[in-house]
Design an enzyme around this catalytic site. Structure first.
Site: not given
Length: 373
Positions: A52, A225, A227, A252-253, A294, A296-297, A337, A339
């Site tokens: 990520s 992941g 981006g 997350c992503l 973790n 940023g979006y 997360h 995990e």
């Protein structure tokens, strides 16, 4: 004189015009990336190998990094994907019984530039005030014109294609079959599923819904992941095609992709959440978990209105969306997360909830969230 004081100089140059000087460790050369910070006191191995972070220059706020070296037990992918590593001080002589090599040896072997001697407190405060910034990390001596041109150039947006598995692979188990879409998946996700005896099939990010369903899975895992989730519309379409056909769990992503597939929106955060002590409240129970994060979006809470998504988790620090559940289909996801290693395991039970959801669907006892609540 300390060895670090005799090293080649290095610079981190931000698009804001700020320049942070220090000394190099690890590889030499130049690297571009988005400069972010992580507040974890431990876990630099997991951070370096978390896909990520692909495309990012990571600043560690804890002042001493590298004191326990590197070992194969605490990595999350086959190699590091960060574009640079910024620390106040690094340990040149690690001390831990599992250490196989020093942090510097690991970075040099993998072509990652490190810079030490940086005022990481000042850098972190700059990111907090300005937001995440593009940066050039260099051990060379580029001209002002070269620096300006490099900082004006757009950063790559193909991070997921760079970090996903190139081929399908299997982590065999005796239980429920889970197809995991690898958008930059940490191995902790696979380990958490294997601990519950799942038969895990890991597939590339561009795998189609039909190819996934051909595996006849009991459930689908949408991984973390790097981006902007809006840069991978093919993944959004795959998730949309799978909804209602198979139980799904996103992290997350994967959480952001599920939200986009259901008609919600995502937006870029000022400086993101990166650390191991973020409190998240489950609105259904009132319980607060300490989580590792973790990203940023974030999913826009306002955009959930008019969709089939129900808000289930919020961040206690800033009120942002941390989890949703689908009202009609067996699908849920979280921004953090569960995990995480290292870090708190308060939310590890989400994997058990995924197992229970798959069992309920398979046995015909699953009830849509909208009917149960």
């Amino acid at each position: 004189m300390r060895l670090q004081e005799t090293r080649r100089p290095a610079r981190l140059i931000l698009e804001s015009g700020d320049v942070f000087t220090g000394v190099h460790f690890g590889a030499v050369g130049e690297s571009m990336g988005e400069v972010v910070f992580n507040t974890g006191m431990t876990g630099y191995q997991e951070i370096l190998t978390d896909p990520s972070y692909c495309g990012q220059i990571v600043t560690m706020t804890y002042p001493l990094i590298g004191n326990y070296g590197m070992n194969v037990d605490h990595v999350e992918s086959r190699r590091p994907y960060v574009h640079g590593f910024v620390v106040r001080e690094f340990s040149e002589v690690p001390s831990h019984y599992k250490s196989m090599e020093s942090l510097e040896q690991y970075l040099a072997r993998n072509g990652i530039i490190g810079i030490a001697g940086v005022d990481t407190r000042r850098l972190t405060k700059r990111i907090r005030s300005e937001g995440t910034l593009k940066g050039l990390l260099t051990t060379l001596d580029p001209s002002p014109e070269e620096i300006e041109a490099k900082l004006k150039a757009p950063l790559a947006t193909d991070q997921i294609d760079r970090v996903t598995t190139p081929v399908v692979y299997r982590a065999p188990g005796e239980g429920r079959r889970v197809v995991a879409m690898d958008f930059g998946m940490k191995q902790g996700v696979v380990r958490s599923l294997l601990a519950r005896r799942c038969d895990v099939i890991v597939v590339p990010a561009r795998t189609t819904a039909k190819e996934i369903l051909d595996w006849r899975p009991d459930g689908v895992m949408l991984s973390n992941g790097p981006g902007d989730p809006e840069d991978v519309p093919h993944a959004v379409e795959t998730v949309r095609s799978l909804l209602g056909k198979v139980p799904m769990f996103g992290i997350c992503l994967g959480h952001q992709l599920m939200a986009l597939a259901c008609g919600a929106r995502t937006e870029k955060m000022r400086f993101g959440h990166r650390g191991a002590n973020h409190p998240v409240k489950d609105l259904r129970t009132g319980r607060v978990a300490i989580t590792s994060q973790n990203h940023g979006y974030v999913v826009s809470e306002a955009s959930l209105r008019g969709t089939d998504l129900v808000l289930t988790h919020v961040n206690q620090n800033d009120g942002t969306v941390e989890g949703v559940v689908h009202a009609r289909y067996p699908a849920f996801c979280v921004q953090y997360h569960p995990e995480a290693r290292p870090g708190p395991d308060d939310s590890d039970g989400l994997f058990d909830a995924f197992i229970e959801m798959m069992d309920q669907v398979r046995e015909g006892r699953w009830t849509p969230y909208a009917e149960a609540h």
